[in-house]
Design a protein around this motif. Structure first.
Motif, PDB file in Angstrom:
ATOM      1  N   VAL A 374       0.846  -1.179   0.000  1.00  9.47           N
ATOM      2  CA  VAL A 374       0.000   0.000   0.000  1.00  9.47           C
ATOM      3  C   VAL A 374       0.889   1.238   0.000  1.00  9.47           C
ATOM      4  O   VAL A 374       1.880   1.314   0.728  1.00  9.47           O
ATOM      5  N   LYS A 375       0.519   2.194  -0.826  1.00 10.24           N
ATOM      6  CA  LYS A 375       1.232   3.466  -0.937  1.00 10.24           C
ATOM      7  C   LYS A 375       0.302   4.563  -0.418  1.00 10.24           C
ATOM      8  O   LYS A 375      -0.771   4.795  -0.954  1.00 10.24           O
ATOM      9  N   LEU A 376       0.744   5.244   0.640  1.00  9.96           N
ATOM     10  CA  LEU A 376      -0.038   6.299   1.267  1.00  9.96           C
ATOM     11  C   LEU A 376       0.659   7.627   0.997  1.00  9.96           C
ATOM     12  O   LEU A 376       1.739   7.881   1.529  1.00  9.96           O
ATOM     13  N   GLU A 377       0.041   8.457   0.180  1.00  5.24           N
ATOM     14  CA  GLU A 377       0.674   9.722  -0.212  1.00  5.24           C
ATOM     15  C   GLU A 377      -0.157  10.904   0.280  1.00  5.24           C
ATOM     16  O   GLU A 377      -1.369  10.965   0.064  1.00  5.24           O
ATOM     17  N   SER A 378       0.505  11.846   0.942  1.00  4.17           N
ATOM     18  CA  SER A 378      -0.175  13.052   1.405  1.00  4.17           C
ATOM     19  C   SER A 378      -0.092  14.120   0.325  1.00  4.17           C
ATOM     20  O   SER A 378       0.971  14.377  -0.232  1.00  4.17           O
ATOM     21  N   ARG A 379      -1.242  14.729   0.035  1.00  6.22           N
ATOM     22  CA  ARG A 379      -1.226  15.778  -0.976  1.00  6.22           C
ATOM     23  C   ARG A 379      -2.435  16.691  -0.815  1.00  6.22           C
ATOM     24  O   ARG A 379      -3.404  16.369  -0.117  1.00  6.22           O
ATOM     25  N   PHE A 380      -2.351  17.853  -1.464  1.00  2.74           N
ATOM     26  CA  PHE A 380      -3.455  18.795  -1.499  1.00  2.74           C
ATOM     27  C   PHE A 380      -4.406  18.366  -2.607  1.00  2.74           C
ATOM     28  O   PHE A 380      -3.986  18.180  -3.753  1.00  2.74           O
ATOM     29  N   VAL A 381      -5.677  18.180  -2.266  1.00  4.58           N
ATOM     30  CA  VAL A 381      -6.644  17.759  -3.275  1.00  4.58           C
ATOM     31  C   VAL A 381      -7.623  18.896  -3.523  1.00  4.58           C
ATOM     32  O   VAL A 381      -8.135  19.521  -2.600  1.00  4.58           O
ATOM     33  N   GLY A 382      -7.875  19.223  -4.788  1.00  4.05           N
ATOM     34  CA  GLY A 382      -8.777  20.304  -5.131  1.00  4.05           C
ATOM     35  C   GLY A 382      -8.370  20.948  -6.437  1.00  4.05           C
ATOM     36  O   GLY A 382      -7.457  20.475  -7.143  1.00  4.05           O
ATOM     37  N   LEU A 383      -9.003  22.063  -6.756  1.00  7.38           N
ATOM     38  CA  LEU A 383      -8.731  22.784  -7.992  1.00  7.38           C
ATOM     39  C   LEU A 383      -8.557  24.258  -7.691  1.00  7.38           C
ATOM     40  O   LEU A 383      -9.249  24.831  -6.830  1.00  7.38           O
TER      41      LEU A 383
END
Length: 547
Positions: A374-383
């Motif tokens: 499993v790869k858990l990546e933190s990121r900003f989601v949106g537009l």
């Protein structure tokens, strides 16, 4: 039209408008904002004792016997939605100076504030938003009373209501030659007069004055000969490969604990160093046992054996999908179970995917070159800069629903045995924290991000509900009194190749679990929408250990 006519018409128009609006019913509903106590602390509070039940509107804590609960200082009272706090005025030491708002520490209050409250019985608190929310705060205090004398057998019988103590000693111990080694009838801060260590004649009951926080009580202490053997019947708590044995014993004696499989003929004895003795209580662990097997043990003192006690060890239970091989994709949401299977793990993907793609996904970059990890990546989601920071995460439980842009989760899967650790393969890329969706955590900006993995066994009545919306936030509390065992791993170190790690479970009490909670996040403060974009945690081959 002259000025008088203009004024008259204006007044008439205003009158008509007033009449019109006065006929409109005031049926616009007030906003619905819950008033909850989200955190609480008092002086002398015992670790892991806080319990907050939002459904029942109750707070329960335990405090040590070293504090005066008739004038106990509240050190933290955090509430949701900036609710107005109205506490029972009759229970406050200084009601006029008790805060009417929530507070995270005494330092945040004016110097004139007085948060002392009489907690000898439950205290009512009303939280007011647009609605009223009644709460009850209960502070429990156990005063640790004990008496230890020469050749004592078992624990003393302490009658708190009638202020009487009965202590039993061996038959050969003269009652007029008693040596008192410990007498705490007022807990750790009580003062006993006269000095019990100089009183030796207990052929008749002796009386003592016990003073605690200015209140004096008269206690009667009686010493009697015991008709029992040196060792009372013990208690056992079987786990998977060990049994915890405890019981009472005569002061100055050392028990011999023997054990065997029920079908075996030969007994094995524990080493003396494996037995812990405190006063008249002994505790020992019989280790190296087989799972799901019936054993018999007995305790012997001075050549006299107690009753043979029988108990069966628990079974080993493997962690479901600990390899993280099973996945399926539903739309743009990755789910950590097979399409025809039953979920055990879940992620925050349903929330992240409302604004973008899943950020907790399967990967062929594994620790052993086969299957999935499993790869858990933190990121900003949106537009266009509109959205939220989402930490890559996976947990045992289920994603319940999305509340606006916030998740509501259920932590925990049914589980009733006793692992000793959680082993896994991992690697981690730590980025600098550059996003914070909570002003309380902006101080973490520009610091290295940290991964966080924890495991807990709990006997709470249902899974733990998690809510990330700030005004209604309810997060996992590792100090909750329902937690039986807990362990965690936090690291900001970047590890580029898979590495093995084991989290050891620390058992806080010996009760049967109902649920297991395992949570992994690429950003420790992801619950507060705070972390570093690109922080990534890989996990593979996770398994429960039974040692």
């Amino acid at each position: 039209m002259n000025v008088f006519q203009l004024k008259f018409k204006s007044i008439a128009l205003l009158g008509c408008l007033f009449s019109f609006f006065s006929c409109i019913e005031n049926d616009i509903p007030y906003p619905y904002q819950e008033g909850n106590i989200t955190d609480f602390a008092v002086e002398g509070q015992i670790d892991n004792s806080l319990s907050i039940d939002k459904a029942k509107g109750t707070v329960v804590v335990e405090v040590s016997d070293a504090v005066d609960i008739t004038s106990l200082q509240i050190q933290k009272l955090q509430v949701s939605n900036s609710a107005h706090v109205a506490i029972d005025s009759s229970r406050c030491v200084d009601y006029e100076n008790f805060p009417t708002v929530g507070f995270s520490s005494l330092d945040s209050l004016p110097k004139s504030a007085d948060t002392r409250v009489d907690f000898t019985s439950p205290v009512s608190v009303l939280l007011q938003t647009y609605q009223d929310y009644p709460w009850t705060i209960t502070v429990n205090q156990t005063i640790n009373r004990t008496v230890v004398v020469s050749n004592q057998i078992g624990d003393p019988v302490i009658d708190v209501a009638n202020k009487q103590v009965v202590v039993y000693v061996a038959k050969n111990q003269p009652l007029d030659q008693i040596k008192v080694t410990e007498m705490k009838l007022g807990g750790s801060v009580g003062v006993v007069v006269p000095d019990p260590t100089i009183i030796t004649d207990f052929s008749r009951p002796q009386t003592f004055e016990v003073t605690r926080f200015g209140v004096t009580e008269t206690w009667k202490v009686t010493v009697l000969h015991s008709d029992e053997e040196s060792v009372a019947t013990g208690n056992s708590f079987p786990m998977v490969h060990q049994i915890r044995v405890s019981g009472t014993i005569q002061v100055g004696k050392t028990p011999v604990i023997e054990y065997k499989e029920k079908s075996a003929s030969d007994w094995q004895a524990l080493s003396e160093s494996s037995i812990t003795i405190e006063g008249t209580t002994y505790t020992a662990f019989i280790t190296g046992l087989k799972a799901n097997t019936t054993y018999v043990y007995r305790t012997t003192v001075d050549g006299v054996a107690g009753n043979e006690e029988e108990c069966t060890t628990a079974s080993e239970v493997a962690l479901t999908n600990g390899s993280f091989d099973d996945w399926y994709k539903d739309g743009n949401v990755w789910n950590p179970w097979s399409e025809t299977g039953v979920s055990f793990w879940d992620t925050g993907n349903k929330g992240a995917a409302t604004l973008g793609e899943s950020n907790s996904v399967p990967t062929s970059d594994t620790s052993n070159g086969s299957g999935q990890a499993v790869k858990l990546e933190s990121r900003f989601v949106g537009l266009l800069g509109i959205g939220k920071f989402a930490a890559g995460n996976i947990f045992t439980g289920s994603y319940v629903r999305t509340d606006g842009t916030n998740g509501v989760l259920s932590f925990g899967r049914e589980f009733n045995t006793y692992p000793t650790g959680l082993k896994f393969q991992y690697k981690y890329n730590s980025e600098t924290i550059n996003k914070s969706g909570d002003s309380d955590y902006e101080y973490l900006l520009n610091r290295p991000d940290s991964m966080h993995i924890y495991v807990a066994l709990t006997d709470m009545s249902e899974p733990y509900e998690i809510r990330t919306k700030k005004s209604d936030r309810q997060l996992f509390n590792k100090n909750d009194k329902s937690i039986i065992a807990y362990g965690e791993f936090i690291s900001a170190e970047t590890v580029t190749s898979y590495k093995e790690y084991t989290i050891q479970l620390d058992y806080r009490s010996y009760r049967k679990p109902k649920y297991i909670i395992i949570v992994a996040s690429a950003s420790k403060y992801g619950d507060f929408f705070t972390g570093g974009e690109g922080s990534t945690l890989y996990l593979d081959e996770m398994e429960l250990l039974y040692e």
